[in-house]
Scaffold this motif. Structure first.
Motif, PDB file in Angstrom:
ATOM      1  N   ASP A 127      37.974  40.717  51.663  1.00  0.00           N
ATOM      2  CA  ASP A 127      38.239  40.246  53.026  1.00  0.00           C
ATOM      3  C   ASP A 127      37.443  38.980  53.328  1.00  0.00           C
ATOM      4  OD1 ASP A 127      35.713  41.310  53.144  1.00  0.00           O
ATOM      5  OD2 ASP A 127      36.124  42.728  54.767  1.00  0.00           O
ATOM      6  N   ASN A 128      36.605  38.577  52.357  1.00  0.00           N
ATOM      7  CA  ASN A 128      35.848  37.324  52.457  1.00  0.00           C
ATOM      8  C   ASN A 128      36.452  36.343  51.462  1.00  0.00           C
ATOM      9  OD1 ASN A 128      33.971  35.223  52.192  1.00  0.00           O
ATOM     10  ND2 ASN A 128      32.218  36.567  52.578  1.00  0.00           N
ATOM     11  N   ALA A 129      37.031  35.283  51.948  1.00  0.00           N
ATOM     12  CA  ALA A 129      37.726  34.324  51.083  1.00  0.00           C
ATOM     13  C   ALA A 129      36.796  33.675  50.066  1.00  0.00           C
ATOM     14  CB  ALA A 129      38.390  33.253  51.942  1.00  0.00           C
ATOM     15  N   ARG A 144      36.980  50.546  46.047  1.00  0.00           N
ATOM     16  CA  ARG A 144      36.799  49.659  47.195  1.00  0.00           C
ATOM     17  C   ARG A 144      35.296  49.581  47.468  1.00  0.00           C
ATOM     18  NH1 ARG A 144      40.409  51.779  50.043  1.00  0.00           N
ATOM     19  NH2 ARG A 144      42.065  50.258  49.735  1.00  0.00           N
ATOM     20  N   TYR A 145      34.722  48.386  47.321  1.00  0.00           N
ATOM     21  CA  TYR A 145      33.265  48.214  47.334  1.00  0.00           C
ATOM     22  C   TYR A 145      32.804  47.374  48.525  1.00  0.00           C
ATOM     23  CZ  TYR A 145      33.519  49.728  42.432  1.00  0.00           C
ATOM     24  OH  TYR A 145      33.746  50.428  41.276  1.00  0.00           O
ATOM     25  N   VAL A 146      31.634  47.732  49.023  1.00  0.00           N
ATOM     26  CA  VAL A 146      30.937  46.913  50.017  1.00  0.00           C
ATOM     27  C   VAL A 146      30.022  45.954  49.253  1.00  0.00           C
ATOM     28  CG1 VAL A 146      29.297  46.905  51.934  1.00  0.00           C
ATOM     29  CG2 VAL A 146      31.011  48.740  51.748  1.00  0.00           C
ATOM     30  N   VAL A 147      30.058  44.670  49.624  1.00  0.00           N
ATOM     31  CA  VAL A 147      29.247  43.652  48.953  1.00  0.00           C
ATOM     32  C   VAL A 147      28.263  43.064  49.958  1.00  0.00           C
ATOM     33  CG1 VAL A 147      29.263  41.513  47.610  1.00  0.00           C
ATOM     34  CG2 VAL A 147      31.225  43.084  47.492  1.00  0.00           C
ATOM     35  N   ASP A 153      19.792  34.666  44.907  1.00  0.00           N
ATOM     36  CA  ASP A 153      20.185  34.874  43.508  1.00  0.00           C
ATOM     37  C   ASP A 153      20.858  36.218  43.234  1.00  0.00           C
ATOM     38  OD1 ASP A 153      19.207  32.429  42.556  1.00  0.00           O
ATOM     39  OD2 ASP A 153      17.162  33.221  42.483  1.00  0.00           O
ATOM     40  N   HIS A 154      20.902  37.114  44.212  1.00  0.00           N
ATOM     41  CA  HIS A 154      21.418  38.457  43.925  1.00  0.00           C
ATOM     42  C   HIS A 154      22.348  38.977  45.019  1.00  0.00           C
ATOM     43  CE1 HIS A 154      17.653  38.215  41.570  1.00  0.00           C
ATOM     44  NE2 HIS A 154      18.301  38.994  40.697  1.00  0.00           N
ATOM     45  N   LEU A 155      23.348  39.742  44.571  1.00  0.00           N
ATOM     46  CA  LEU A 155      24.196  40.542  45.453  1.00  0.00           C
ATOM     47  C   LEU A 155      23.996  42.009  45.080  1.00  0.00           C
ATOM     48  CD1 LEU A 155      27.620  38.601  45.291  1.00  0.00           C
ATOM     49  CD2 LEU A 155      25.798  38.349  46.988  1.00  0.00           C
ATOM     50  N   ARG A 156      24.486  42.873  45.922  1.00  0.00           N
ATOM     51  CA  ARG A 156      24.530  44.279  45.570  1.00  0.00           C
ATOM     52  C   ARG A 156      25.856  44.852  46.053  1.00  0.00           C
ATOM     53  NH1 ARG A 156      20.412  47.770  49.498  1.00  0.00           N
ATOM     54  NH2 ARG A 156      21.421  47.300  51.501  1.00  0.00           N
ATOM     55  N   MET A 157      26.306  45.919  45.379  1.00  0.00           N
ATOM     56  CA  MET A 157      27.594  46.524  45.698  1.00  0.00           C
ATOM     57  C   MET A 157      27.464  48.045  45.701  1.00  0.00           C
ATOM     58  SD  MET A 157      30.170  44.215  43.296  1.00  0.00           S
ATOM     59  CE  MET A 157      31.651  44.963  43.993  1.00  0.00           C
ATOM     60  N   ARG A 158      28.286  48.691  46.499  1.00  0.00           N
ATOM     61  CA  ARG A 158      28.400  50.143  46.482  1.00  0.00           C
ATOM     62  C   ARG A 158      29.826  50.504  46.859  1.00  0.00           C
ATOM     63  NH1 ARG A 158      28.910  52.119  51.597  1.00  0.00           N
ATOM     64  NH2 ARG A 158      27.964  50.946  53.332  1.00  0.00           N
ATOM     65  N   SER A 199      30.691  42.428  53.111  1.00  0.00           N
ATOM     66  CA  SER A 199      32.124  42.191  52.909  1.00  0.00           C
ATOM     67  C   SER A 199      32.709  43.318  52.071  1.00  0.00           C
ATOM     68  CB  SER A 199      32.345  40.848  52.204  1.00  0.00           C
ATOM     69  OG  SER A 199      31.795  39.790  52.951  1.00  0.00           O
ATOM     70  N   LEU A 200      34.028  43.404  52.093  1.00  0.00           N
ATOM     71  CA  LEU A 200      34.723  44.428  51.330  1.00  0.00           C
ATOM     72  C   LEU A 200      35.429  43.777  50.145  1.00  0.00           C
ATOM     73  CD1 LEU A 200      35.165  47.511  51.573  1.00  0.00           C
ATOM     74  CD2 LEU A 200      37.365  46.997  52.668  1.00  0.00           C
ATOM     75  N   PHE A 201      35.217  44.344  48.947  1.00  0.00           N
ATOM     76  CA  PHE A 201      35.868  43.837  47.744  1.00  0.00           C
ATOM     77  C   PHE A 201      36.600  44.992  47.074  1.00  0.00           C
ATOM     78  CE2 PHE A 201      36.025  43.040  43.163  1.00  0.00           C
ATOM     79  CZ  PHE A 201      36.631  41.793  43.130  1.00  0.00           C
ATOM     80  N   THR A 202      37.876  44.815  46.822  1.00  0.00           N
ATOM     81  CA  THR A 202      38.694  45.857  46.188  1.00  0.00           C
ATOM     82  C   THR A 202      39.031  45.451  44.768  1.00  0.00           C
ATOM     83  OG1 THR A 202      39.670  46.474  48.324  1.00  0.00           O
ATOM     84  CG2 THR A 202      40.833  47.187  46.328  1.00  0.00           C
ATOM     85  N   PHE A 203      38.732  46.352  43.850  1.00  0.00           N
ATOM     86  CA  PHE A 203      39.049  46.107  42.438  1.00  0.00           C
ATOM     87  C   PHE A 203      40.003  47.201  41.970  1.00  0.00           C
ATOM     88  CE2 PHE A 203      38.188  46.953  37.899  1.00  0.00           C
ATOM     89  CZ  PHE A 203      38.566  45.716  37.372  1.00  0.00           C
ATOM     90  N   SER A 204      41.185  46.813  41.544  1.00  0.00           N
ATOM     91  CA  SER A 204      42.210  47.755  41.109  1.00  0.00           C
ATOM     92  C   SER A 204      42.639  47.405  39.693  1.00  0.00           C
ATOM     93  CB  SER A 204      43.415  47.716  42.065  1.00  0.00           C
ATOM     94  OG  SER A 204      44.449  48.546  41.599  1.00  0.00           O
ATOM     95  N   LYS A 205      42.311  48.273  38.756  1.00  0.00           N
ATOM     96  CA  LYS A 205      42.663  48.007  37.349  1.00  0.00           C
ATOM     97  C   LYS A 205      44.108  48.422  37.116  1.00  0.00           C
ATOM     98  CE  LYS A 205      39.463  48.318  34.329  1.00  0.00           C
ATOM     99  NZ  LYS A 205      38.384  48.787  33.426  1.00  0.00           N
TER     100      LYS A 205
END
Length: 288
Positions: A127-129, A144-147, A153-158, A199-205
């Protein structure tokens, strides 16, 4: 712009045709059946028909693993088309083979092209371009991950539904790689300071990647199911050969013992005959 519906459907059918070939192979090689037939003297005899791999579960396990992929729910695509049955793909309950309803699939593609393609193609979107998918590996799990941005220098995801965070490695320019947990192997493209708020990041394999990964896993030359089964057969053959060698040595030893015993018996009998002859001679008897 018109789409080559026949070409798209043809590619999808090719995938399932290859799966059907595996199913037919499994059915043929693992079959086990009995039938009755009359002998020449009128008796009923049971005839057993077995495939080369009857009793072995390896091929059936392989078929089951692929079938599980085809029966999954695609809940991260953002489309109402969340399973293969909705686009005309169904399984014959008798043979286990998969068929494709071409007209139903063409209709689904025309009405929701992105939804259909999302089932087969891996996608990552946010949802973040400013956040886009870089790369991923077999270890990267769909979700579906929160970023969040921790520092420059770092991000984190869950996972959106979990509380465990996965910290990224140090960024390399705009690339932020992850090497731990469910997002291991994932790389996001996210310029420094671009993730101001969570932000929300969706990863679909997609199915194509999942099939490829499963095939590679099964054929792995060290830990793959096929390799491990072959190794099991090889070891079983080696054990059988060793047992045969031991039995042959035991038989040869037994044969030599019998030969020796027979030789000793003949020698002893000869001595007895000689002694009995001497005894008769001493008594004044002579053999005629």
């Amino acid at each position: 712009m018109s789409r080559d519906l026949d070409g798209i459907v043809g590619k999808i059918k090719d995938l399932f045709n290859q799966f059907n070939a595996i199913v037919r192979f499994a059915n043929e090689k693992t079959k086990y059946s009995t039938s009755e037939e009359k002998t020449a003297d009128g008796e009923t005899k049971t005839k057993i028909s077995k495939g080369d791999l009857a009793g072995d579960t390896t091929v059936r396990t392989i078929v089951s693993k692929f079938r599980t992929l085809f029966q999954q729910q695609f809940n991260l695509t953002g489309s109402s088309l969340n399973n293969l049955a909705l686009i005309g793909i169904k399984t014959d309950p008798k043979t286990g083979e998969i068929s494709v309803d071409e007209e139903k699939m063409k209709s689904a593609i025309e009405n929701d092209f992105n939804g259909v393609m999302s089932m087969f193609i891996t996608k990552g979107y946010s949802d973040n371009a400013n956040i886009t998918l870089g790369r991923y590996t077999k270890a990267t799990a769909s979700g579906r991950y929160v970023v969040e941005e921790i520092d420059a220098d770092h991000l984190r995801m869950r996972l959106e539904s979990a509380t465990e965070w996965f910290l990224s490695d140090a960024r390399m320019g705009d690339l932020v790689p992850f090497s731990n947990g469910m997002v291991a192997g994932l790389t996001l493209t996210a310029p420094a300071g671009s993730v101001g708020t969570p932000s929300l990041f969706t990863f679909s394999k997609g199915l194509a990647d999942q099939v490829k990964e499963l095939a590679e896993e099964l054929n792995d030359g060290r830990d793959g199911l096929i390799f491990m089964r072959q190794e099991s057969w090889r070891k079983s053959i080696e054990r059988s050969n060793d047992r045969i060698d031991r039995l042959e040595r035991s038989i040869e030893d037994y044969r030599l013992r019998l030969v020796k015993q027979f030789s000793d018996m003949e020698r002893n009998l000869s001595q007895i005959q000689t002694q009995s002859g001497n005894m008769l001679s001493a008594l004044g008897y002579s053999r005629k």
